[in-house]
Design an enzyme around this catalytic site. Structure first.
Site, PDB file in Angstrom:
ATOM      1  N   THR A 136       7.458  -0.224 -10.905  1.00 15.96           N
ATOM      2  CA  THR A 136       8.393  -1.303 -11.220  1.00 15.96           C
ATOM      3  C   THR A 136       7.740  -2.338 -12.128  1.00 15.96           C
ATOM      4  O   THR A 136       8.353  -2.833 -13.079  1.00 15.96           O
ATOM      5  CB  THR A 136       8.834  -1.990  -9.903  1.00 15.96           C
ATOM      6  OG1 THR A 136       9.316  -0.984  -9.018  1.00 15.96           O
ATOM      7  CG2 THR A 136       9.906  -3.028 -10.160  1.00 15.96           C
ATOM      8  N   HIS A 183       8.852   8.722   7.698  1.00 18.31           N
ATOM      9  CA  HIS A 183       9.671   7.602   7.267  1.00 18.31           C
ATOM     10  C   HIS A 183       9.844   6.508   8.312  1.00 18.31           C
ATOM     11  O   HIS A 183      10.324   5.430   7.972  1.00 18.31           O
ATOM     12  CB  HIS A 183      11.026   8.115   6.798  1.00 18.31           C
ATOM     13  CG  HIS A 183      10.941   8.883   5.527  1.00 18.31           C
ATOM     14  ND1 HIS A 183      11.052   8.288   4.296  1.00 18.31           N
ATOM     15  CD2 HIS A 183      10.693  10.191   5.276  1.00 18.31           C
ATOM     16  CE1 HIS A 183      10.913   9.201   3.346  1.00 18.31           C
ATOM     17  NE2 HIS A 183      10.700  10.364   3.918  1.00 18.31           N
ATOM     18  N   ARG A 189      -0.869   7.712  -0.278  1.00 20.09           N
ATOM     19  CA  ARG A 189      -1.229   8.815  -1.167  1.00 20.09           C
ATOM     20  C   ARG A 189      -2.522   8.550  -1.909  1.00 20.09           C
ATOM     21  O   ARG A 189      -3.376   9.412  -2.000  1.00 20.09           O
ATOM     22  CB  ARG A 189      -0.109   9.052  -2.184  1.00 20.09           C
ATOM     23  CG  ARG A 189       1.127   9.554  -1.476  1.00 20.09           C
ATOM     24  CD  ARG A 189       2.195  10.019  -2.415  1.00 20.09           C
ATOM     25  NE  ARG A 189       3.372  10.336  -1.603  1.00 20.09           N
ATOM     26  CZ  ARG A 189       4.552  10.655  -2.095  1.00 20.09           C
ATOM     27  NH1 ARG A 189       4.737  10.695  -3.396  1.00 20.09           N
ATOM     28  NH2 ARG A 189       5.557  10.931  -1.298  1.00 20.09           N
ATOM     29  N   ARG A 243      -6.659  16.953  24.593  1.00 20.09           N
ATOM     30  CA  ARG A 243      -6.276  17.482  23.294  1.00 20.09           C
ATOM     31  C   ARG A 243      -6.834  16.645  22.154  1.00 20.09           C
ATOM     32  O   ARG A 243      -7.168  15.479  22.326  1.00 20.09           O
ATOM     33  CB  ARG A 243      -4.750  17.431  23.149  1.00 20.09           C
ATOM     34  CG  ARG A 243      -4.049  18.618  23.724  1.00 20.09           C
ATOM     35  CD  ARG A 243      -2.544  18.440  23.573  1.00 20.09           C
ATOM     36  NE  ARG A 243      -1.873  19.557  24.219  1.00 20.09           N
ATOM     37  CZ  ARG A 243      -0.657  19.501  24.746  1.00 20.09           C
ATOM     38  NH1 ARG A 243       0.030  18.377  24.725  1.00 20.09           N
ATOM     39  NH2 ARG A 243      -0.111  20.558  25.304  1.00 20.09           N
ATOM     40  N   GLY A 296      10.432   2.892  -3.692  1.00 16.97           N
ATOM     41  CA  GLY A 296      10.646   3.205  -2.280  1.00 16.97           C
ATOM     42  C   GLY A 296      10.941   1.961  -1.475  1.00 16.97           C
ATOM     43  O   GLY A 296      10.447   0.884  -1.788  1.00 16.97           O
ATOM     44  N   GLN A 341       7.662   4.766   9.339  1.00 18.72           N
ATOM     45  CA  GLN A 341       6.765   3.684   8.903  1.00 18.72           C
ATOM     46  C   GLN A 341       7.404   2.734   7.901  1.00 18.72           C
ATOM     47  O   GLN A 341       6.895   1.644   7.665  1.00 18.72           O
ATOM     48  CB  GLN A 341       5.494   4.272   8.261  1.00 18.72           C
ATOM     49  CG  GLN A 341       4.646   5.056   9.207  1.00 18.72           C
ATOM     50  CD  GLN A 341       3.641   5.929   8.474  1.00 18.72           C
ATOM     51  OE1 GLN A 341       2.581   5.501   8.102  1.00 18.72           O
ATOM     52  NE2 GLN A 341       4.016   7.189   8.248  1.00 18.72           N
ATOM     53  N   THR A 398       4.925  -3.042  -1.273  1.00 15.34           N
ATOM     54  CA  THR A 398       4.251  -1.769  -1.090  1.00 15.34           C
ATOM     55  C   THR A 398       3.930  -1.537   0.358  1.00 15.34           C
ATOM     56  O   THR A 398       3.323  -2.378   1.011  1.00 15.34           O
ATOM     57  CB  THR A 398       2.940  -1.706  -1.905  1.00 15.34           C
ATOM     58  OG1 THR A 398       2.069  -0.764  -1.270  1.00 15.34           O
ATOM     59  CG2 THR A 398       2.219  -3.035  -1.937  1.00 15.34           C
ATOM     60  N   ASP A 431       1.980   0.825   1.181  1.00 14.13           N
ATOM     61  CA  ASP A 431       0.613   1.353   1.159  1.00 14.13           C
ATOM     62  C   ASP A 431      -0.448   0.306   0.887  1.00 14.13           C
ATOM     63  O   ASP A 431      -1.634   0.600   0.962  1.00 14.13           O
ATOM     64  CB  ASP A 431       0.475   2.403   0.035  1.00 14.13           C
ATOM     65  CG  ASP A 431       1.363   3.598   0.239  1.00 14.13           C
ATOM     66  OD1 ASP A 431       1.949   3.725   1.327  1.00 14.13           O
ATOM     67  OD2 ASP A 431       1.463   4.415  -0.690  1.00 14.13           O
ATOM     68  N   ASP A 438      -1.192  -0.855  -2.021  1.00 13.90           N
ATOM     69  CA  ASP A 438      -1.954  -0.386  -3.178  1.00 13.90           C
ATOM     70  C   ASP A 438      -1.778  -1.233  -4.429  1.00 13.90           C
ATOM     71  O   ASP A 438      -2.287  -0.888  -5.495  1.00 13.90           O
ATOM     72  CB  ASP A 438      -1.646   1.091  -3.473  1.00 13.90           C
ATOM     73  CG  ASP A 438      -0.167   1.302  -3.778  1.00 13.90           C
ATOM     74  OD1 ASP A 438       0.606   0.327  -3.714  1.00 13.90           O
ATOM     75  OD2 ASP A 438       0.215   2.442  -4.068  1.00 13.90           O
TER      76      ASP A 438
END
Lengths: 341, 341, 341, 341
Positions: free
Chosen positions: A105, A272, A171, A162, A10, A274, A125, A127, A129
């Site tokens: 990768t 996306h 993930r 709200r 990604g 982000q 990454t 994330d 991670d």
């Protein structure tokens, strides 16, 4: 030397900054040739590549995405390619490959390395991670984008009393949710690392309203998990085009919260946004340093290693360390966040 | 417990986020009382303070500056106050003090600590010049602001084939210049740590123009030093209201470059925009973590220590370590930048 | 005089800036009293209000949302309240009301005006759908937020050769889609004003890919309408929690495009981020001017009128003109956009 | 047709967006050829130009500066060139010229037009000083940049109880100061259109401090004029490298305010950051519309006219109208701002 560089997996802000830095260091300082391989491992397999010189990387420092393109390749094609590793390297005439990517990768990179295609990794990454490095580029940009969204949502949530549910990427690792939640002053942060109890979230929100703070912000990682049995509305009604792609957890959570609290709740799925756009200053610096050190690693013959940030230094770590286990949010970081909630 | 908190020295994005985090952790979790001391050590001396509760810190996460105010106090007044340390603490009824500041603040904090006023430090510095921590909050925001300015200046420099000299903060440490220079893709970065030779800068710019890249960006720290004798125009003509405050090095450098190169050069002095406004997401997270850990340190009795980032962890370091020597840019970081220039 | 001010309908960046401007002009210049009515018409009915002075509006220029709160009130309650208009005004002791809102607010304002509660309107609309003014505040901020999202999505779309569908606000008027689409360089812009043919969108995208521009950005207003029969996948599968709230058109469009094109398509629903956060400079200026002129209108007795931007001037228009028909995108503006696509 | 396009005078965000729009409209819709003339009138004189097609303008929508370059040419060279107007047009093979620029550019354009080189103008001005159009592109971006700086400076001014003097662009017209001052909530706005009395500024600031608002922001246009005799410190000491370029009024004003008030005052000179970088969404839309209409004007033969925004419409005005008198801030706009101060 003749060095190949490719981006895989990604996309992520800072990929282009690494490419630029590799070309500057390798071509201008070491007198190397640099070859850009197109669309990640797919371009390696299909032998698609183009030379990269100083002029080809002008303007890349601030540009999101990757000018080399990327792709995801099926496992079996990777395995077939590994068997032809030396041949593929020879076909492109490269002495070494700098592979910019994440877990997948790097797993493939180890195999190519052992099969005779020398690889140095650069971790990428959104994330955060990837293990064995404090952080990688792209993460700071993602957190910035998510934080700005939370900032904006706070004023509208407050005006209309709200509950806002903001779904961010992540993930298996909840780093973006953790940091954007802390930076945005969220009132609940839900991570993949710790199954959440929606009743506890409801209680917290009701207590806030009771204290006359009549709005709440919930930041949730896309991979957060409800404790079994706690989301009680029929999940089938939400999820039919696939949990991940179209809405998913954030939308479902807003429906549940509105149902159980009897207050308006709205989901916002950042998606996306982000992972696009110009990297933050910090990500540009980190990406540039990684590119520099990757070229040095190639010249030292440190194949099977990747560039890793450790404190203030860029050092090298083995590809095996990166893929041993994902880098997830530890308990002590969650505790720090709870104090701020 | 009853904990005092104060901000001291120049302001910095994230100060308010620390105050908020201290109140959330101390009041909400430990059941402490928190007292905000006004205008740094001046308020301690003059015994000006106000209680801080949950509602007093609403909205502080994103707000620049410091709601407690700050000041710079003369050395002799500090020394006089140190002699009355226990009395001053008793007067405000505080068991411990969280002092948020830089080198000067920490030097005084050590003296108060030894004289019977227990202090925990939180490092704050735009310039990133505090030692024994990887970084402090405020720095990332300053680099972001400076980088955005460099980004903007590039397009106008290119359109008019000009040299732009961007002066950033950093009297003794060139970190902002280094990172904003790298992130902005500057063509020369001039730091206090390494005297610069203006002739070398001219040669580099001329080579760029010869390669048909007809503009250049020079990022210079306000405290950068020309090698002796290399700035040759009469300095007296620039500097009369004080080198530091009104223009200073950036302006002078633009004059020199225009003179020696025969090309248009323009100075841009970023000044106080670098230290104002909302902190970046990263600075908010770091400031919040520091506040959390400072309260924990108070409860552990870790007086004479300060919160320090080490890799991904917030740990404690002694105030002596912080003030032993300023944190300056090491040679290996300069080399990484040269590769990118 | 004693002037009431209230905000009504959906929130919008700049509401607080109007409130601040009203207080500055009325209190400081005219010596009026200003009363802030809470939660729009609901607070008028329930007689909830608080005095607003100079200190109450400090910091409001840049703050999103509305410190007075807002609400939507059912028609019959409005009608009941209109019957008691003079009594409600007397209860709060106000001589006039400045009502900041959109179509619905203005329709009610006309009735109150005729029933003896003198009202001056200030137009507020994210969507730019109020007629008789060139534009209102909030719109520029919404377009800016949406444009930044499109900018970010372009790089990730290009890296992965994807189609991105960005859904923006606009139920009856497509102004945000038009301007964010033009500003972001979208390849298709779908508006409520002109039913779209998904086949034409597919053809355009295929032509782009054929020209080796292997990505596309589609900006779609939430209220855009497919030409009858052109969305062919089962709509029931997308829409069960309500078309508007959870995903809606953008998600459905991405599913259709992916299906018909055989290329990856991803939806991004910008949602409430478009209406939160600090207003742009332009919206702050416009909101401040509107507040200034609303106070002047009260002093002139221009009840039943509202502040309207006409070219460079703020003038007055009748509330009837505002609500006669929504301000929608005219054909000539669509043509200008087509040229840029 | 074969249409030349050029950019002339100081650069400005949105120039590239106009070029892109001209190419899209002329080449893709009308089937014209477009030639980009380099470095403004200099390139016309020296017959330097290159063809511009769809691919040449990819990415230009968001890019600051001008890819065609710009220059300032001496009057006598312009006059000489006007005598050869038809010959210059024939040399490049162009049937018409789209000239993007400000007052100076338009004055020359009129002469070329009369001498047989058909020109359509597109107004460009950071300062908003071109008459006969509501506004031009670039101005909104400049105001946004200046406003963000004022926002940042407020928190640091407040923390240190300082007066901040922010110098913005605007030699003859004070629009940027007016709008950035209003949007940033400045406490004094000093414009070229109205000589200022420094004593009145001092009185205002002292009154603020007396009300316990212990900081102040003064926004000053570079071309603002003190009432005769009111700046009393020796001007010679500040100004020797030229009032305009290095510091100038903002610096001097800070010195004076600090002297007379006995409070810390700091100047911040925003300089070229105001004219660089990506245009705001609004400027991109306006620039794109101007490009579209300029091509239409060429095809209608509306030579000697330029594109002008009037309310919500882009219309045409004569070049003579643009240059008759500069567009300066009228009294009623100053009054609106005073109310907000």
């Amino acid at each position: 030397m003749r060095i190949g560089v490719m981006t895989s997996g990604g996309d992520c802000p800072g990929l282009n900054a690494v490419i630029r830095s590799v070309v500057h260091r390798a071509v201008d300082v070491h007198g190397d040739e640099v070859i850009g391989i197109e669309d990640g491992y797919l371009g390696l397999i299909e032998q698609r590549a183009r030379p990269l010189g100083h002029d080809d990387v002008t303007g890349l420092l601030t540009r999101g995405g990757t000018v080399l393109g990327s792709s995801r390749v099926e496992h079996h094609r990777i395995h077939q390619a590994v068997d032809r590793a030396a041949e593929l390297a020879a076909g492109l005439g490269i002495d070494a490959l700098i592979a910019i990517g994440g877990d997948g990768t790097f797993t493939a990179a180890r195999m190519f390395c052992e099969a005779g295609l020398p690889v140095v990794g650069v971790p990428k990454t959104i994330d955060n991670d990837v293990s064995a490095t404090d952080v990688s580029f792209g993460f700071d940009t993602a957190v910035s984008v998510a934080t700005e969204a939370v900032d904006r949502l706070k004023t509208t949530a407050e005006s209309h009393q709200r509950v806002m549910v903001v779904e961010v990427m992540g993930r298996e690792a909840g780093w973006i949710a953790l940091e954007a939640g802390m930076a945005g002053g969220a009132h609940a942060i839900l991570l993949p690392e710790k199954p959440f109890d929606i009743e506890a979230v409801c209680v917290m929100i009701e207590e806030r309203f009771a204290r006359r703070k009549k709005f709440a912000i919930v930041v949730v990682a896309e991979g957060a998990q409800p404790a079994p049995g706690t989301l009680r509305l029929d999940p089938g009604r939400v999820d039919q085009y696939g949990h991940r792609r179209f809405g998913g957890l954030g939308t479902r959570l807003a429906v549940e919260l509105e149902h159980w609290l009897g207050k308006e709740a709205r989901p916002v799925i950042l998606g996306h946004t982000q992972r696009g756009g110009p990297p933050t200053a910090r990500d540009r610096v980190l990406a540039s340093r990684f590119g520099w050190h990757a070229v040095e690693a190639v010249h030292k013959g440190a194949f099977g290693w990747f560039t890793a940030l450790r404190g203030t230094l860029v050092e090298l770590a083995t590809l095996s360390d990166a893929v041993a286990a994902p880098n997830t949010v530890p308990l002590h970081r969650m505790l720090e966040a709870e104090a701020v909630l």
